[in-house]
Design an enzyme around this catalytic site. Structure first.
Site, PDB file in Angstrom:
ATOM      1  N   HIS A 355      -5.201  71.627   7.793  1.00 17.40           N
ATOM      2  CA  HIS A 355      -5.322  70.559   6.376  1.00 17.40           C
ATOM      3  C   HIS A 355      -4.697  69.469   6.748  1.00 17.40           C
ATOM      4  O   HIS A 355      -4.340  69.000   5.333  1.00 17.40           O
ATOM      5  CB  HIS A 355      -4.276  71.250   5.523  1.00 17.40           C
ATOM      6  CG  HIS A 355      -4.770  72.877   5.184  1.00 17.40           C
ATOM      7  ND1 HIS A 355      -5.196  73.219   3.806  1.00 17.40           N
ATOM      8  CD2 HIS A 355      -4.521  74.184   5.563  1.00 17.40           C
ATOM      9  CE1 HIS A 355      -5.437  73.845   3.886  1.00 17.40           C
ATOM     10  NE2 HIS A 355      -5.123  74.381   4.754  1.00 17.40           N
ATOM     11  N   LYS A 543       1.975  64.922  -7.494  1.00 17.43           N
ATOM     12  CA  LYS A 543       1.238  65.453  -6.878  1.00 17.43           C
ATOM     13  C   LYS A 543       2.788  65.339  -5.819  1.00 17.43           C
ATOM     14  O   LYS A 543       3.697  64.983  -6.493  1.00 17.43           O
ATOM     15  CB  LYS A 543       0.893  64.455  -5.780  1.00 17.43           C
ATOM     16  CG  LYS A 543       0.695  62.975  -5.802  1.00 17.43           C
ATOM     17  CD  LYS A 543      -1.031  62.184  -5.265  1.00 17.43           C
ATOM     18  CE  LYS A 543      -1.400  62.878  -6.078  1.00 17.43           C
ATOM     19  NZ  LYS A 543      -2.596  63.086  -5.338  1.00 17.43           N
ATOM     20  N   ARG A 544       3.070  65.969  -4.595  1.00 18.77           N
ATOM     21  CA  ARG A 544       4.199  66.091  -4.173  1.00 18.77           C
ATOM     22  C   ARG A 544       4.845  64.385  -3.293  1.00 18.77           C
ATOM     23  O   ARG A 544       3.604  63.583  -3.554  1.00 18.77           O
ATOM     24  CB  ARG A 544       3.600  66.899  -2.084  1.00 18.77           C
ATOM     25  CG  ARG A 544       4.284  68.009  -3.098  1.00 18.77           C
ATOM     26  CD  ARG A 544       5.534  68.689  -2.840  1.00 18.77           C
ATOM     27  NE  ARG A 544       6.620  68.794  -1.964  1.00 18.77           N
ATOM     28  CZ  ARG A 544       7.269  69.105  -1.410  1.00 18.77           C
ATOM     29  NH1 ARG A 544       6.098  70.812  -1.986  1.00 18.77           N
ATOM     30  NH2 ARG A 544       7.909  68.378  -0.307  1.00 18.77           N
ATOM     31  N   LYS A 549       0.810  59.177  -0.113  1.00 22.83           N
ATOM     32  CA  LYS A 549      -0.023  59.869  -1.124  1.00 22.83           C
ATOM     33  C   LYS A 549       0.309  58.189  -2.473  1.00 22.83           C
ATOM     34  O   LYS A 549      -0.047  57.878  -3.071  1.00 22.83           O
ATOM     35  CB  LYS A 549       0.914  60.822  -2.440  1.00 22.83           C
ATOM     36  CG  LYS A 549       0.461  61.442  -1.441  1.00 22.83           C
ATOM     37  CD  LYS A 549       0.875  63.422  -2.370  1.00 22.83           C
ATOM     38  CE  LYS A 549       0.447  64.680  -0.960  1.00 22.83           C
ATOM     39  NZ  LYS A 549      -0.990  65.125  -1.874  1.00 22.83           N
ATOM     40  N   THR A 651      -6.749  68.070  -4.214  1.00 22.89           N
ATOM     41  CA  THR A 651      -7.497  69.273  -5.165  1.00 22.89           C
ATOM     42  C   THR A 651      -6.698  68.520  -6.281  1.00 22.89           C
ATOM     43  O   THR A 651      -7.602  69.167  -7.146  1.00 22.89           O
ATOM     44  CB  THR A 651      -7.252  70.682  -5.183  1.00 22.89           C
ATOM     45  OG1 THR A 651      -5.599  70.923  -4.559  1.00 22.89           O
ATOM     46  CG2 THR A 651      -7.651  71.207  -3.538  1.00 22.89           C
ATOM     47  N   LYS A 655      -9.296  68.695 -10.111  1.00 30.21           N
ATOM     48  CA  LYS A 655      -8.701  69.428 -11.518  1.00 30.21           C
ATOM     49  C   LYS A 655      -8.446  68.314 -12.847  1.00 30.21           C
ATOM     50  O   LYS A 655      -9.105  68.691 -13.700  1.00 30.21           O
ATOM     51  CB  LYS A 655      -6.785  69.448 -11.317  1.00 30.21           C
ATOM     52  CG  LYS A 655      -7.034  70.322 -10.350  1.00 30.21           C
ATOM     53  CD  LYS A 655      -5.684  70.445 -10.164  1.00 30.21           C
ATOM     54  CE  LYS A 655      -5.095  72.032  -9.128  1.00 30.21           C
ATOM     55  NZ  LYS A 655      -3.373  71.708  -8.268  1.00 30.21           N
TER      56      LYS A 655
HETATM   57  C1  LIG Z   1      -3.306  70.855  -7.559  1.00 29.35           C
HETATM   58  C2  LIG Z   1      -1.497  70.724  -6.742  1.00 29.35           C
HETATM   59  C3  LIG Z   1      -1.231  70.385  -5.884  1.00 29.35           C
HETATM   60  C4  LIG Z   1      -2.119  69.777  -5.510  1.00 29.35           C
HETATM   61  O1  LIG Z   1      -2.374  68.613  -5.572  1.00 29.35           O
HETATM   62  P1  LIG Z   1      -3.252  66.631  -4.833  1.00 29.35           P
HETATM   63  O2  LIG Z   1      -2.924  65.995  -5.589  1.00 29.35           O
HETATM   64  O3  LIG Z   1      -4.327  67.214  -3.881  1.00 29.35           O
HETATM   65  O4  LIG Z   1      -1.210  66.829  -3.537  1.00 29.35           O
HETATM   66  C5  LIG Z   1      -0.316  70.683  -6.365  1.00 29.35           C
HETATM   67  N1  LIG Z   1       1.264  70.693  -6.449  1.00 29.35           N
HETATM   68  C6  LIG Z   1       0.659  71.275  -8.259  1.00 29.35           C
HETATM   69  C7  LIG Z   1       1.716  72.566  -8.812  1.00 29.35           C
HETATM   70  C8  LIG Z   1      -0.742  71.491  -7.889  1.00 29.35           C
HETATM   71  O5  LIG Z   1      -1.186  72.715  -9.081  1.00 29.35           O
END
Ligand SMILES: *Cc1c(COP(=O)(O)O)cnc(C)c1O
Length: 813
Positions: A355, A543-544, A549, A651, A655
């Site tokens: 990952h 995101k985290r 990032k 991911t 979304k």
């Molecule tokens: C989709 C999702 C992530 C992943 O987000 P990235 O932008 O791909 O790092 C992290 N936390 C939650 C709650 C999510 O729904």
């Protein structure tokens, strides 16, 4: 499925009665429980039938081993997948109950950090919906991902008490508990034939109790299982010690056992290196493998050569990789197989997903710790390593450097990723670019040794949760135009393309986006007391919090924009709301400083009348799945601005795309494929490429002072980190400044190229500003993103895993 409303109503009343309450007296939580239990009754039959069908058809099954499952809420999602949401809603309306209030009673099952855990959850949804026999195994953490509050601008962590109330969506299966052993000594006994037998003495024994959650396929009868293990002490507490008034001693063993499944480590893409973490890993892996073997033996007896014909096990990152030596242990010590027989069985069963390429995330365990905790497992890893090194020497007789680099045990450590590659038949990255980087850089030697093992499986998300459930308004429009096949085949969305110039349809879409923005604005007002303007551009980064990032790049750009507005209050810009949501790992200092900076900038900007409300900044605390479901549908712009080469896939980007938000982003992770599908002209790409980053890294010639001195406005932004503009305490952002300009903790200055990409990012933001003024033009871009998002369904991803790695087949119940 469809329900008879009267029957369902009666079922709800029955469950209220069983709980000792009535419709009139019940609390919202009691109503939530009763409605959930009424729905669970419907699930139970299909669940049992699913097990019977898989059993009677004797199909191969896949098991997804993951230390994390970021499930979010079950209630509405399950009703959606049962296709009874509307009927239940009406039934509840008849009873004067608002379904939204019921839904809000449920805590998120936040058993994961971020992307990796959420991917596991999306995969389970897709497996069940595709009628594939595939299940999850993990840990039932008593406390999931911490609850984040923002106090005085700082992140403060509180325990996530998601199990305070009994969870109506899980079933305890205590009779299927197994034992897991830690420590002790390995005793070797030779039998009459000279064969060695291994036995453990004075080990610590922990009981693993399974709790099952049903994973309901959309519109099908298949209900798969997520089995989560809870750790308990084998025989409660020490009554003798208790009677002797030694209270601490009496409960010590119990506490120590329960510690194993007490809490999720809140590190995303980072090490913990702690013994308890290794205990967690071995605990759930050993319990799961015992469970899998028990089922196999009940069905197929002792012909273990057949194991790979019936069992596929996916290792989600290195966290469950100790499964490889554990299966060897079960085959050697319990089933008395020879090594030469057991090993090929093992490699055929396992496959491994990588990952991340962040060096700090490659898991390693100190030999001493590993050996003490898992003495027999260590012996087996040692033997795997010995045999692997023989293989290497045969292939590269004199390349000692390679032997050293690739050894599973070396430098006093056990390298879990190496063990995973050696012990698996397939190794995959999670986006095309990521897999190429693995093959050509990070795992180059491994790709040369085992080219046949390497595969790509670009991540995906389930459109049932991330579109159908979280954006019913947009879902309805889509279904009106192209029918509802997209719910289980996202490539159908391509049919939307022909409406890309249809003004009437685009206006409907614009209206829906506005509705979702109003809903989010209301939520933010209700929970944070902050007003945001639904007519402004919602620019969202959720995101985290991680340096790679680059939330820092985003907020530095906001500061620059603010400076421009201060200098020229009449500056003609599209009004914008910058929305952030992010948790920082508890021990990640810099990430926490960046959260503080975002909040400090927010306070300054939101309270400055000079800028006439043209920009606002909101930090949404406690970002989690249930909040994500409100944020993605309301976004106009998706921030995917990682340093190129660092984000394996992402991911969140997907979304946003399926909810009609174009991406401003770097050519990183799955952004590359998003742009490939939706067209570069419908997104806003900027910044260094992954190749340029590698080149800059290798020359070591990058000097952020050049950007500092030459990019207009940047010097001022940097100075403001130090001059008290955003905090009376001037020292508070010095470390951020220093890490960018001088380097910190032995790292190069600005190692993530924030300053280097600043001008390019700002230029891309100007393009956004320009494009957003053309309402229909923007809607068309958003629409074309939706129409071309078909590839990013986890249904596509899972079908590829099923066909290309697991060899499991659709099994209709
Ligand atoms: C989709 C999702 C992530 C992943 O987000 P990235 O932008 O791909 O790092 C992290 N936390 C939650 C709650 C999510 O729904």
């Amino acid at each position: 499925m469809s329900i008879k409303k009267d029957d369902f109503k009666n079922s709800i009343l029955k469950h209220l009665k069983l709980a000792g309450t009535t419709l009139k007296d019940a609390t919202k939580r009691e109503l939530f429980d009763a409605v959930s239990k009424a729905a669970m009754e419907l699930v139970m039959e299909n669940w049992r039938e699913t097990k019977e069908t898989y059993d009677s058809k004797n199909v191969k099954q896949a098991y997804y081993l993951s230390a994390e499952f970021l499930m979010g809420r079950a209630f509405s999602n399950n009703l959606v997948n049962l296709t009874i949401l509307d009927e239940v809603k009406e039934t509840l309306e008849d009873l004067n109950i608002n379904i939204n209030e019921i839904e809000d009673q449920e805590e998120d099952a936040g058993l994961g950090n971020g992307g990796l855990g959420r991917l596991a959850a999306c995969f389970l949804d897709s497996l069940a919906t595709l009628e594939l026999p595939g299940h999850g195994y993990g840990i039932r953490y008593k406390y999931g991902m911490f609850k984040q509050k923002i106090e005085n601008g700082f992140q403060v962590e509180y325990p996530d008490r998601w199990l305070d109330y009994e969870d109506p969506w899980e079933v305890e299966r205590r009779s299927e508990a197994v034992k897991v052993k830690f420590g002790g000594e390995v005793i070797v006994v030779k039998d009459a034939d000279g064969r060695e037998h291994f036995r453990r003495e004075s080990a610590e024994v922990v009981t693993a109790v399974p709790y099952d959650m049903p994973i309901i396929g959309y519109g099908v009868k298949n209900v798969n299982t997520l089995r989560l293990w809870q750790a308990e002490s084998e025989d409660g507490f020490d009554l003798q010690a208790f009677n002797d008034q030694h209270y601490n001693t009496a409960v010590k063993k119990q506490t120590q056992a329960e510690d194993i499944s007490r809490v999720l480590y809140p590190n995303d893409s980072g090490p913990s290196g702690k013994e308890l973490r290794l205990r967690q890993q071995y605990f759930f892996v050993s319990a799961s493998l015992q469970d899998i073997m028990k089922k196999f033996k009940a069905k197929h007896g002792n012909d273990f050569s057949k194991l790979p014909e019936y069992v596929a096990i996916q290792l989600n990152d290195t966290h469950p990789v100790v499964a490889i030596p554990e299966l060897m242990r079960l085959l050697l010590d319990w089933e008395k197989l020879e090594w030469e027989v057991a090993w090929p069985i093992c490699t055929k069963v396992f496959s491994y997903t990588n990952h991340t390429i962040l060096a700090e995330a490659l898991e390693k365990w100190p030999i001493d710790l590993f050996k003490k905790l898992l003495p027999r497992i260590y012996q087996i890893v040692d033997e795997i390593n010995r045999r692997f090194l023989l293989e290497l020497r045969e292939k590269y007789p004199t390349d000692w450097q390679k032997h050293q680099k690739m050894a599973i045990i070396g430098d006093g450590m056990i390298k879990m990723a190496w063990l995973a590659i050696v012990g698996s038949h397939a190794v995959n990255g999670v986006a095309a670019l990521h897999t190429e980087i693995l093959k050509n850089q990070e795992l180059k030697e491994w790709y040369e040794l085992y080219p046949e093992k390497f595969q790509n499986k670009t991540n995906g998300v389930t459109q049932r949760r991330w579109l159908l459930k979280s954006n019913p308004e947009l879902s309805e429009l889509i279904t009106k135009l192209i029918g509802d096949k997209w719910i289980t085949d996202l490539s159908e969305l391509k049919k939307l393309e022909k409406y890309a110039d249809d003004e009437k349809i685009l206006k409907e879409f614009i209206k829906i986006k506005h509705t979702k923005k109003e809903q989010l604005a209301k939520y933010i007002l209700d929970t944070l007391g902050i007003y945001i303007n639904p007519d402004s551009l919602f620019d969202v980064q959720i995101k985290r919090l991680h340096e790679y990032k680059r939330q820092l790049l985003n907020i530095l750009h906001v500061i620059d924009l603010y400076n421009n507005l201060k200098a020229n209050p009449d500056l003609d810009i599209v009004p914008r709301t910058f929305i952030f949501g992010a948790k920082a790992a508890s021990g990640y200092k810099r990430a926490k400083q960046i959260i503080k900076l975002i909040n400090a900038v927010a306070i300054k900007i939101n309270n400055d009348p000079d800028i006439k409300g043209k920009i606002r900044v909101v930090f949404v605390p406690n970002y989690r799945v249930s909040v994500a479901e409100k944020l993605f549908p309301a976004a106009n712009l998706s921030e995917q601005i990682s340093t190129a080469g660092k984000e394996a896939s992402g991911t969140g980007n997907m979304k946003f795309m399926i909810n009609g938000a174009p991406t401003i982003g770097t050519m990183d992770g799955a952004n590359v494929e998003i742009v490939e599908e939706a067209g570069i002209e419908n997104n806003f790409i900027f910044g260094l490429t992954a190749e340029e980053v590698v080149a800059l890294n290798s020359t070591g010639e990058y000097n952020p002072w050049n950007e500092y001195n030459s990019v207009p406005g940047l010097k001022k932004v940097m100075e403001q980190l130090l001059d008290g503009t955003f905090s009376d305490d001037r020292s508070i952002f010095t470390e951020i400044y220093n890490s960018l300009m001088y380097g910190a903790d032995g790292n190069r200055p600005d190692q993530y190229y924030v300053l280097k990409d600043f001008a390019s990012y700002r230029e891309a933001q100007l393009r956004v500003d320009k494009a957003f003024r053309d309402e229909l033009g923007w809607a068309k871009k958003a629409w074309l993103n939706i129409a071309n998002s078909g590839k990013f369904s986890s249904d596509r991803t899972i079908q590829q895993y099923a066909d290309e790695i697991w060899d499991i087949k659709k099994t209709t119940v």
